[in-house]
Design an enzyme around this catalytic site. Structure first.
Site, PDB file in Angstrom:
ATOM      1  N   LYS A   1       3.698  -5.598 -27.540  1.00  0.00           N
ATOM      2  CA  LYS A   1       4.127  -6.789 -28.264  1.00  0.00           C
ATOM      3  C   LYS A   1       4.288  -6.480 -29.750  1.00  0.00           C
ATOM      4  O   LYS A   1       3.686  -5.538 -30.258  1.00  0.00           O
ATOM      5  CB  LYS A   1       3.076  -7.895 -28.113  1.00  0.00           C
ATOM      6  CG  LYS A   1       2.933  -8.481 -26.720  1.00  0.00           C
ATOM      7  CD  LYS A   1       1.838  -9.533 -26.703  1.00  0.00           C
ATOM      8  CE  LYS A   1       1.666 -10.138 -25.313  1.00  0.00           C
ATOM      9  NZ  LYS A   1       2.780 -10.999 -24.920  1.00  0.00           N
TER      10      LYS A   1
ATOM     11  N   ARG B   1       1.576 -12.444 -13.936  1.00  0.00           N
ATOM     12  CA  ARG B   1       2.009 -12.703 -12.561  1.00  0.00           C
ATOM     13  C   ARG B   1       1.524 -11.603 -11.610  1.00  0.00           C
ATOM     14  O   ARG B   1       1.357 -11.851 -10.413  1.00  0.00           O
ATOM     15  CB  ARG B   1       3.530 -12.834 -12.516  1.00  0.00           C
ATOM     16  CG  ARG B   1       4.310 -11.591 -12.889  1.00  0.00           C
ATOM     17  CD  ARG B   1       5.727 -11.872 -13.342  1.00  0.00           C
ATOM     18  NE  ARG B   1       5.756 -12.496 -14.655  1.00  0.00           N
ATOM     19  CZ  ARG B   1       6.862 -12.902 -15.259  1.00  0.00           C
ATOM     20  NH1 ARG B   1       8.038 -12.746 -14.680  1.00  0.00           N
ATOM     21  NH2 ARG B   1       6.814 -13.465 -16.444  1.00  0.00           N
TER      22      ARG B   1
END
Length: 496
Positions: A279, A353
């Site tokens: 990130k 996920r």
């Protein structure tokens, strides 16, 4: 802080402060009018001088009003009477308690619950008052060497009503509101902790302490246990971290018979760097909040256990860090999930996920009535819904409607997004059963589509709380959402 409810007259009750409302155009609410009459128009005189106009959320603190035994009276603006709604009530109540904290009042008599509000009963108004008061006094300063000096604590709020029929419902509402507030405080504390403290092991320890306190069943699985179960997707996320991953399971049994439980699955990424798909540095510190789904499960279990709701509930928390490193998963890797389906990992920052899909498969063993997963899953949800509503997607219309109704009841809002098969094609992979991302478009929906492939055996809903679980900027910190929504959903289920 303690809460109580009683019948009383605004001009007779003693205390450190009485809280009454004023509408725009300087119209007094009924409790304020009673105080005004008893003080021979003292409030009206103040308002005529222009000290307050009644705009929603404004406050004015008055001392030593003639012939009124309360030491202080706090006037709170309610806005226009014809527009007085849920939002205005919550704004007024929140402003009242924040203003109260700036005084040295140790207790207060609260008269706003009796102000008429369309389609809301005393139960709703009391629960909201308890939650908002608890939120106003919440502080997280345990990591500071010298905590900031605060005024003396607000110890007791007495909610005053004029209808005896309101007492029983009000007492029940206080109990519910207090339990929700306690659950929210736990979720906030966990979210606000530094990521070097709140590790997967720490979450497991907190769950174990909860189990002892509330007589729950707890089990904590380590990496070897997960390897035996074939949780290749979950373990792929954990590979880059030195912190051991944990699968935490808490079981609450509120029914004597083994009815199929409701299962809550909370994403517990205690820090998310993005892994190899790193990130940007700006605001990466806020990725400590990536375990707020897990925190909300623990907070909801706390509320349910305190209320002793008659239902069975299981909380499943896959907990790990997502870190870069020599052993970290790479874009292009293919892993096998617990379900046997294979996944091409195109972006290691779509890690939530991956841990959730194995936890959702693990949930099958409980033969669940319904399963709800809660996750700070996609930045796309923040773009779509901002910080107002959590995203809701479901494979079951009735379950989705129950969650929407619960969200409206407790003012912890959700908005349903589609989960159509049309979106599934975006997850196609040339090398595995599916990819873990679907491209730039409809990111919130494709993330839910990915999870839906692991939930075909039960009714399931997905809550994307990326925009609602915490605040940034000067108010940076965990919000405790969606503990109110989940708890209200479970209260409604228990009644049914």
């Amino acid at each position: 802080m303690d809460f109580a409810i009683k019948i009383g007259a605004p001009d007779k009750l003693r205390g450190a402060c009485s809280i009454v409302g004023v509408f725009e155009s300087r119209k007094l609410s009924e409790p304020a009018r009673i105080i005004d009459d008893a003080s021979k128009g003292y409030l009206s005189d103040i308002l005529r001088q222009g000290d307050m106009e009644g705009k929603v959320g404004t406050t004015l603190l008055l001392h030593h009003i003639p012939d009124i035994p309360s030491k202080r009276v706090l006037l709170v603006g309610l806005g226009k009477e014809k527009d007085f709604n849920d939002k205005a009530y919550r704004q007024a109540v929140s402003a009242a308690f924040k203003a109260l904290l700036q005084t040295r009042a140790s207790d207060a008599n609260f008269f706003l619950a009796d102000v008429p509000l369309k389609q809301r009963d005393i139960n709703w108004k009391v629960i909201q008052a308890v939650i908002l008061a608890s939120d106003a006094v919440y502080r997280f300063d345990r990591l500071k060497s010298k905590p900031e000096k605060e005024p003396p604590p607000l110890n007791k709020i007495t909610i005053v009503v004029n209808d005896p029929a309101s007492l029983s419902a009000g007492e029940k509402a206080i109990n519910q509101g207090t339990a929700i507030a306690h659950g929210m405080a736990m979720a906030k504390d966990l979210g606000n902790l530094a990521p070097n403290i709140c590790t997967p092991t720490y979450l497991a320890e907190q769950a174990t302490d909860m189990a002892k306190a509330y007589k729950l069943k707890v089990s904590v699985l380590g990496a070897k246990d997960m390897e035996k179960l074939g949780m290749g997707a979950f373990l792929a996320v954990a590979r880059g971290s030195h912190q051991p991953a944990k699968l935490i399971v808490l079981e609450y049994r509120g029914l004597p018979k083994m009815e199929n439980p409701i299962v809550l699955v909370g994403k517990g990424v205690t820090f998310d760097t993005g892994g190899v798909s790193l990130k940007p540095a700006a605001e990466m510190d806020e990725m400590k909040f990536d375990m707020c789904g897990a925190a909300s499960v623990l907070g909801t279990l706390t509320a349910v256990a305190e209320m002793k709701l008659p239902l069975n509930l299981v909380g499943i928390i896959p907990a790990t860090e997502n870190m870069p490193g020599g052993n970290a998963t790479k874009p292009g890797d293919v892993v096998t999930s617990m379900s046997g389906q294979t996944i091409e990992i195109l972006n290691t920052d779509a890690e939530g996920r991956l841990i959730l899909c194995d936890a959702l498969t693990y949930a099958e063993r409980y033969k669940p009535d319904v399963v709800i997963d809660i996750a700070t899953l996609t930045g796309a949800c923040v773009i779509a819904l901002g910080h107002v509503a959590s995203g809701l997607m479901s494979n079951n219309g009735q379950l989705a409607q129950e969650l929407i109704e619960a969200s409206n009841t407790v003012s912890d809002r959700v908005w349903q997004l589609p989960l159509w098969d049309d979106y599934q094609d975006l997850l196609k992979s040339n090398f595995a059963d599916m990819a873990n991302i679907g491209g730039r478009w409809a990111g919130t929906i494709t993330a839910a589509c990915f999870l839906s492939r692991f939930t075909e055996k039960y009714a399931w809903a997905h809550l994307d709380i990326a925009g609602t679980a915490w605040k940034s900027g000067n108010e940076k910190g965990s919000t405790g959402r969606p503990v109110p929504l989940l708890t209200q959903f479970l209260i409604s289920r228990a009644k049914a």
